[in-house]
Write a protein that holds these residues in place. Structure first.
Motif, mmCIF file in Angstrom:
data_model
loop_
_atom_site.group_PDB
_atom_site.id
_atom_site.type_symbol
_atom_site.label_atom_id
_atom_site.label_comp_id
_atom_site.label_asym_id
_atom_site.label_seq_id
_atom_site.Cartn_x
_atom_site.Cartn_y
_atom_site.Cartn_z
ATOM 1 N N PRO A 58 0.837 -1.196 0.000
ATOM 2 C CA PRO A 58 0.000 0.000 0.000
ATOM 3 C C PRO A 58 0.877 1.253 0.000
ATOM 4 N N SER A 59 0.352 2.323 -0.562
ATOM 5 C CA SER A 59 1.083 3.589 -0.571
ATOM 6 C C SER A 59 0.238 4.667 0.105
ATOM 7 N N VAL A 60 0.930 5.628 0.685
ATOM 8 C CA VAL A 60 0.271 6.778 1.295
ATOM 9 C C VAL A 60 1.002 8.035 0.839
ATOM 10 N N GLU A 61 0.251 9.107 0.719
ATOM 11 C CA GLU A 61 0.851 10.385 0.367
ATOM 12 C C GLU A 61 0.945 11.222 1.629
ATOM 13 N N ILE A 62 2.138 11.719 1.909
ATOM 14 C CA ILE A 62 2.354 12.562 3.090
ATOM 15 C C ILE A 62 2.955 13.884 2.637
ATOM 16 N N GLN A 63 3.019 14.840 3.560
ATOM 17 C CA GLN A 63 3.695 16.104 3.283
ATOM 18 C C GLN A 63 4.939 16.177 4.140
#
Length: 62
Positions: free
Chosen positions: A3-8
């Protein structure tokens, strides 16, 4: 497939995509920002369905 997640990034504010190894369970590690190269502390918690919840912080936020 991981799974991938987008963070800042807590430093430069750029969006970064992280791949999460959900076979490990809850984890905490440091990964360098792909844009500004500063170290980001990544904390991952998996729910009962192995969906990741990710929080990030910079060195000064610890």
């Amino acid at each position: 497939m991981l799974p991938s997640v987008e963070i800042q990034c807590p430093y430069c504010g750029e969006s970064i995509v992280l791949l999460i190894d959900d076979s490990v369970g809850d984890q905490r590690y440091i990964e360098d920002c792909q844009v500004c190269c500063r170290p980001i502390t990544v904390a991952v918690q998996l729910d009962d369905e192995r969906q990741p919840s990710v929080s990030v912080s910079g060195e000064d936020d610890a």
